[in-house]
Design a protein around this motif. Sequence first.
Motif, PDB file in Angstrom:
ATOM      1  N   GLY A 473     -30.981 -83.946  56.016  1.00 14.43           N
ATOM      2  CA  GLY A 473     -30.070 -83.822  57.141  1.00 14.43           C
ATOM      3  C   GLY A 473     -28.870 -84.737  57.041  1.00 14.43           C
ATOM      4  N   ARG A 474     -29.032 -85.888  56.407  1.00 16.66           N
ATOM      5  CA  ARG A 474     -27.901 -86.812  56.228  1.00 16.66           C
ATOM      6  C   ARG A 474     -26.812 -86.167  55.398  1.00 16.66           C
ATOM      7  NH1 ARG A 474     -23.973 -88.915  56.663  1.00 16.66           N
ATOM      8  NH2 ARG A 474     -23.330 -91.085  56.329  1.00 16.66           N
ATOM      9  N   LYS A 475     -27.192 -85.414  54.380  1.00 15.99           N
ATOM     10  CA  LYS A 475     -26.200 -84.732  53.542  1.00 15.99           C
ATOM     11  C   LYS A 475     -25.481 -83.641  54.331  1.00 15.99           C
ATOM     12  CE  LYS A 475     -28.816 -85.585  49.284  1.00 15.99           C
ATOM     13  NZ  LYS A 475     -29.544 -84.952  48.146  1.00 15.99           N
ATOM     14  N   VAL A 476     -26.250 -82.920  55.147  1.00 10.83           N
ATOM     15  CA  VAL A 476     -25.629 -81.877  55.988  1.00 10.83           C
ATOM     16  C   VAL A 476     -24.642 -82.517  56.961  1.00 10.83           C
ATOM     17  CG1 VAL A 476     -26.063 -80.069  57.691  1.00 10.83           C
ATOM     18  CG2 VAL A 476     -27.650 -80.382  55.780  1.00 10.83           C
ATOM     19  N   GLU A 482     -19.427 -85.426  59.964  1.00  7.03           N
ATOM     20  CA  GLU A 482     -18.973 -86.811  59.935  1.00  7.03           C
ATOM     21  C   GLU A 482     -17.459 -86.953  59.964  1.00  7.03           C
ATOM     22  OE1 GLU A 482     -20.334 -90.979  57.787  1.00  7.03           O
ATOM     23  OE2 GLU A 482     -21.019 -89.049  56.997  1.00  7.03           O
ATOM     24  N   SER A 483     -16.720 -85.917  59.633  1.00 10.37           N
ATOM     25  CA  SER A 483     -15.264 -86.027  59.696  1.00 10.37           C
ATOM     26  C   SER A 483     -14.783 -86.230  61.124  1.00 10.37           C
ATOM     27  CB  SER A 483     -14.610 -84.772  59.102  1.00 10.37           C
ATOM     28  OG  SER A 483     -14.984 -83.621  59.828  1.00 10.37           O
ATOM     29  N   CYS A 484     -15.569 -85.808  62.111  1.00 11.83           N
ATOM     30  CA  CYS A 484     -15.228 -86.037  63.520  1.00 11.83           C
ATOM     31  C   CYS A 484     -16.130 -87.083  64.167  1.00 11.83           C
ATOM     32  CB  CYS A 484     -15.334 -84.744  64.320  1.00 11.83           C
ATOM     33  SG  CYS A 484     -14.070 -83.512  63.947  1.00 11.83           S
ATOM     34  N   VAL A 722     -30.999 -81.763  62.903  1.00 12.10           N
ATOM     35  CA  VAL A 722     -31.565 -82.267  64.165  1.00 12.10           C
ATOM     36  C   VAL A 722     -32.395 -83.513  63.894  1.00 12.10           C
ATOM     37  CG1 VAL A 722     -33.226 -81.782  66.006  1.00 12.10           C
ATOM     38  CG2 VAL A 722     -31.535 -80.054  65.371  1.00 12.10           C
ATOM     39  N   GLU A 723     -33.187 -83.477  62.836  1.00 13.89           N
ATOM     40  CA  GLU A 723     -34.053 -84.622  62.521  1.00 13.89           C
ATOM     41  C   GLU A 723     -33.214 -85.856  62.199  1.00 13.89           C
ATOM     42  OE1 GLU A 723     -38.252 -85.644  62.284  1.00 13.89           O
ATOM     43  OE2 GLU A 723     -37.078 -83.935  63.040  1.00 13.89           O
TER      44      GLU A 723
END
Length: 728
Positions: A473-476, A482-484, A722-723
């Motif tokens: 999920g961190r990669k997603v 993350e840009s916002c 979500v996780e």
Amino acid sequence: MGSTTLSALHNLFNRKNLRRLIKLLLLVGIFMAITLAIGKLYQKWDDDPARGALAIDKGAFGENYSTPIYLDQGWSANDSLWFYNTTQGSALIPYDFFIALEQAEVNEPFRANSLIDQYRYLPQKPTFFNPDGLPVGFVKEGYKGKDYIGFTCAACHTGQVNYKGTAIRIDGGPAMADMVGFLTALEKSMMRTLTDSEKNQRFVSSVLALNNSYSRAEDVQSDLKRWTRKINLYNTINHSQVEYGYARLDAFGRIYNRVLEHVISRRQLRDVLLSATKADGDTNLLTLAQVDKVLLNISETIIGDLQFAKIIERLMSTEEGFPGLGLEDMERVKAMIFNEPNAPVSYPFLWDIAQSDYVQWNGLASNAGMGPLGRNTGEVIGVFGILDWTAHKRGWSLSSLLTGQSSKSYQIDFTSSIDLVNLSRLESHLKSLTSPVWPSIQTRTNNPEQQKANAIFEAMPEWRIDYAKVRRGRKVYAEYCESCHEVVDRTDWDRILVANMSSIDLVGTDRAMAENSVNYAGYSGNFKNTYQSESVGSLVIKDRAPVVQILTAATMGEVATEPDPDKWLPRRTLDWLYLMAKSFFDNEIKASVKSGDYLPDTTAAPYQSLLSYKARALNGIWATAPYLHNGSVPSIYDLLLPIKRPGDPDTGEYRPAQFMVGSREFDPVRVGLRAEGYPGFEFKADKRGDLNIGHEYGTARAPAVNGKKLEPLTAEQRWDLVEYIKTL
């Protein structure tokens, strides 16, 4: 006398003045240091380990829970209790009226925990700062020798989530409160107390038995009528066709209306009444004689609550000479003066607010310089600060200078109950508040409450974190979010959170709040033909002007007025000097240009940048459902789904178009609140103000991110995301 002598005297005079100035500054510094030390010591006196929290049995919507526990958010027990019980100048009704008032339909106290819980405020037990056991965010407020029940910041910004009988209080979290329902019930109870002889007798006897300024039944009756009219006036002016339900409020719309009520001049109101027409658009509602009778003995400059209530009574009166307007005609008159507060939004969470460059959902308020003080002053105006604004003949004052009234024949004096000192202290207090960590995440903590929460929820499989999913999920998140929504360290003392603004056309969410903030207008009263500086240059405030201009002028006048008229004059002056210095030198947020993809302000459209919404860091977001700025999506998982459009297959996954709101029962899987199976408020995303559209990132209809069109998320990717968000 020689030039040498003159020079020596000049230098001596300068040295003497310098020494005097240094002495004065030292005295001010010593006084402030002593005051702050006493305040800090006093703040520690209320240290109830449960923070006043109560267990609830047979609660609203079938929710029963044990005494709430707290997570480690950087606050001790006395930090929380000080936040709950620190006054800010709000005055809803006289304090003893609130203590003595019964509910409209039963003989139970209006302040009974059952009613408080019904409107989703948080009941409390008596503690040192709260001896009467008022709910979280309700407080005894003193002003000019009288006591009132008022709201503190905590009423709207303290949350709670429940799970199978265990409750977690969230300091700084969004309230689940139904303020409109609460105020409607309050008005009904006060009206019933006026008309029901038995209730009235019990009420008057109870008020007289309390230790207050009332000594005669006649005075109690008179004030009951007066305050009932004020609550009725507030509810009438702010009635909206958009139902808010729980967890939402159009705070800006209500602040705007309260300012307009106190700013409009008699001349402007006279023009409104003379131009008002019936439904046909041609027939005048009132004759000249009726208008003059309605406005007889009304102030030339400042009208305010009581005079406005009198005007409404006269407009609806059927006595000889009065117009006797019905509800339909009154709605037309109201629409000419006020704006419908029809853009409810979720109560924002407060962690990181002191470290943010721009705040409010559309970035309306800069946090630099005097920004926090002005923002919080506007908030107290909206929650029943007593505005003793009066007009006086031309003379010098800082408030008239800063609001451009120096050349006016009359100038507004902005005396009020607003406690600027406490507002500044509360803002500073929030610097140490951190976002809540998902319970069961094993972090390094010596906090026994967090340890207790971790132990409880780690034993529940549905609350355990799947770290394999988190890594995916961190990669997603990095690619899609993350840009916002930057990732921040919640405990970094030097953090600055930069609001990333997106135009309403780009993000696509409900437009009502942003558009209202720019488009709503009203009569400017004594601010007419004054100048106001904006980023694009100086603007002249017209007779009918954007309310954002009028609100800015009003809050500037309030901030420039020495606070707390109850205090000794030298103390007020020192307090004010301290506030000014603190705002400029203690505020680490500096003026900066907004970040993001939005339409900038121009000379032709000076408030165009407000037609946008803010993306902020998502730490602690798990505890803030429902989602989107208007609370139109029940869970984070639902937010990652598209809305259903005509022609879409019925078999797909879509955001719910309707769901229940009001329960605090948490869904740890979808990350949100219980959305069905109980008799709460049925939210329907079917009209402006309520729409659940936009922000469809991760779906086939998502706009490009950093110029790149991304593939829709798979179901597995959504659950991984979500996780990961749980861990922020």
